[in-house]
Design an enzyme around this catalytic site. Structure first.
Site, short mmCIF file in Angstrom:
data_model
loop_
_atom_site.label_atom_id
_atom_site.label_comp_id
_atom_site.label_asym_id
_atom_site.label_seq_id
_atom_site.Cartn_x
_atom_site.Cartn_y
_atom_site.Cartn_z
N GLU A 227 -7.00 -2.25 -2.78
CA GLU A 227 -5.95 -1.76 -1.78
C GLU A 227 -5.82 -0.14 -1.64
O GLU A 227 -5.86 0.50 -2.68
CB GLU A 227 -4.24 -2.30 -2.23
CG GLU A 227 -4.29 -3.77 -1.97
CD GLU A 227 -2.91 -4.17 -2.34
OE1 GLU A 227 -1.99 -3.47 -2.42
OE2 GLU A 227 -2.62 -5.48 -2.74
N GLU B 225 -2.08 -6.55 -9.05
CA GLU B 225 -0.85 -5.49 -9.69
C GLU B 225 0.07 -5.96 -10.80
O GLU B 225 1.08 -6.29 -10.90
CB GLU B 225 0.08 -4.97 -8.60
CG GLU B 225 -0.98 -4.30 -7.50
CD GLU B 225 -0.11 -3.68 -6.42
OE1 GLU B 225 1.31 -3.94 -6.37
OE2 GLU B 225 -0.46 -2.79 -5.62
#
Length: 583
Positions: free
Chosen positions: A313, A194
């Protein structure tokens, strides 16, 4: 989070180049000449044939489904700091036995690394990471390791500390890649979790992200060994699947001219639904469109171009959460996971369930919610039928009447209703008209029994495939709240729930403006501003919510329950004191 072109992708190569790549992949696969790479649960042996080499697209497909070892090696500062026990080999044995074919092992390095040049990673930590990775590989699992919370701990400062961040990032990956240079091709490296950069626009952030992805690619390839052709996983900015963030990732992948790249993105659903805020209590048309639009963008931007995609994810934010009451109603969550499995499967995306502790109990190695994991597992191969709700509420204060649910077969055939092994009688116990399923008053009277508050009976709708849809016949009356006093450290409101369940809380001042810590919507965040305590017979207002109230101004709260009942309550803050009165 993924970006890759497979061996015979849209860039044309001469036969000599293709043959060279094939030979390199055979060398890099890390298997003996008598064992071919096979799907989990299958062993392919041949004393003569060389191991079969999977293209990047096929290799990522073979990783489906995947699971995250969350909040463990990525925990700060140490492996057990966030409540999980130390990893054992038996954990991966369990994951493999449950049908998972790959694991993502997030790793945070910063607490085990010098913050100044030469940015040396502690040898003990590196040895522990390698031990965990080797356990997973020995189970035949594909494994993804990465640089995880470093993304916000020090990488995010790249705009103001460019050279030092870049040097540390390169040094980090040089050490990781060197340690694992001889690991089999089933080990993948993921650049950065991220990616985020302080005080930047999307365009600026994507430029920094591309610079790090390029540095990662160069460093890993230069370490040689199996790293010369290892699959490398490249994230979009924030691992977000928006068009403006995936497009720069595609450009980066094209520029690297490497067939062994994988793109990665994450998905946690439509935000209001994922955390239950702004009235997002249901997996409604808005939430469904957000999901389908996301996978359509992934298909058009990545998989249609033969770029393999690893969704590193997915899930719902803070669901399930075993420290607090569930903020997302279970039936709505089941519908979310059912559709996500279908969208991923039809888009050709490999999905990694984010599991911080929520799904698998790491101590007992048992699933915490079998119904939930069964729905997720089923979605890997087929659809399941659902309905507009998983509860039928019967007011105890009223006579029982027929109740109707909308059935969503999702392309399947409805087979009927069962209570345990007993089939309910069509026509007598229920009727079906189009997609409307109606349970008769006589059947509900029998199922409700003595009409005690709460769930009286569980029935299930069965379809031609997939898991059955559970329906809980529930007796309730409108909950009763009482006056309460407390402080801005928290207010506990005595509550008799009487079989009902809380959906959301609306909070306004007398002029209609929003009251609470979430100013952009009157519907406050579940567990963020308020939380039910069912065993303790209370509704709790949090310090964050109470401290955000205007001093001396009365806030009118409307509690919305899943039965459809609403209860009004009033709260006034005076200094550090808080009083609550029944509306």
């Amino acid at each position: 989070m993924k970006g890759t072109q497979h061996l015979t992708g849209h860039r044309r190569r001469g036969p000599g180049r293709v043959l060279g790549l094939l030979l390199a992949l055979v060398t890099a696969i890390g298997l003996t000449s008598t064992t071919a790479l096979a799907a989990p649960g299958h062993t392919v042996t041949s004393p003569v044939a060389a191991p079969r080499v999977l293209s990047p697209v096929s290799a990522v497909a073979a990783m489906q489904p995947s699971w995250n070892l969350g909040n463990t090696l990525d925990a700060i500062p140490d492996e057990t700091s966030w409540g999980n026990p130390p990893v054992t080999k038996s954990l991966f044995d369990t994951i493999r036995s449950q049908g998972f074919r790959s694991v993502r092992i997030p790793v945070t390095w910063s607490g085990h690394q010098s913050s100044t040049a030469p940015y040396t990673i502690d040898a003990t930590w590196m040895t522990r990471v390698k031990q965990v990775v080797d356990w997973a590989l020995s189970d035949g699992l594909y494994v993804v390791i990465n640089v995880h919370h470093d993304s916000w701990q020090w990488i995010a400062t790249m705009p103001t500390d460019h050279d030092n961040v870049l040097a540390r990032f390169k040094a980090t990956w040089t050490q990781i890649a060197s340690t694992f240079r001889d690991a089999p091709r089933r080990l993948l490296f993921e650049s950065n979790n991220e990616p985020q950069f302080n005080n930047t626009t999307d365009a600026q952030g994507s430029q920094y992200n591309n610079e790090l992805n390029t540095a990662f690619h160069t460093v890993v390839r230069q370490t040689g060994g199996n790293n010369a052709t290892r699959l490398l996983v490249l994230p979009s900015l924030g691992c977000t699947a928006s068009q403006e963030r995936m497009d720069p990732l595609v450009s980066e992948i094209d520029s690297l001219k490497d067939p062994n790249l994988v793109a990665t993105v994450h998905y946690y659903g439509w935000y209001p639904f994922s955390v239950n805020i702004a009235g997002g209590t249901q997996f409604d048309a808005t939430s469904q469109k957000d999901m389908s639009d996301t996978f359509t963008r992934i298909r058009n931007t990545l998989t249609a171009r033969k770029i393999p995609v690893y969704m590193g994810e997915y899930g719902l934010l803070n669901y399930p959460d075993y420290h607090h009451p569930a903020r997302v109603e279970q039936g709505e969550a089941l519908k979310y996971f059912e559709m996500l499995g279908y969208e991923a499967r039809t888009t050709g995306v490999t999905t990694a369930l984010w599991d911080a502790f929520n799904f698998l109990n790491r101590t007992t190695l048992q699933w915490r919610e079998p119904e939930l994991i069964n729905q997720i597992k089923s979605s890997w191969t087929t659809r399941s039928g659902t309905a507009s709700s998983d509860r039928i509420f019967l007011a105890k204060s009223s006579a029982i009447t027929a109740k109707t649910l909308t059935v969503n077969p999702n392309g399947l055939s409805f087979r009927g209703l069962w209570q345990g092994s007993k089939r309910l009688s069509p026509g007598q116990d229920y009727t079906v008209s189009g997609n409307q399923l109606t349970l008769t008053a006589s059947a509900l009277t029998r199922l409700a029994g003595n009409r005690a508050y709460g769930t009286n009976a569980t029935i299930e709708a069965r379809f031609s495939r997939g898991v059955p849809w559970q329906i809980y016949v529930t007796t309730y009356d409108t909950p009763v709240l009482s006056d309460a006093g407390g402080s801005t450290n928290g207010l506990s409101i005595p509550t008799r729930f009487r079989g009902d369940r809380l959906a959301t809380m609306e909070s306004r001042y007398a002029d209609g403006s929003t009251a609470g810590n979430t100013s952009w919507t009157p519907y406050q965040e579940f567990n963020g501003a308020f939380s039910p305590d069912y065993p303790g017979n209370a509704l709790t207002l949090t310090p964050d919510y109470l401290n955000a109230l205007r001093d001396g101004a009365q806030a009118t709260l409307t509690f919305h329950f899943w039965s459809g009942a609403t209860v009004t309550y009033r709260v006034t803050k005076s200094g550090n004191s808080v009083t609550g009165t029944v509306g």
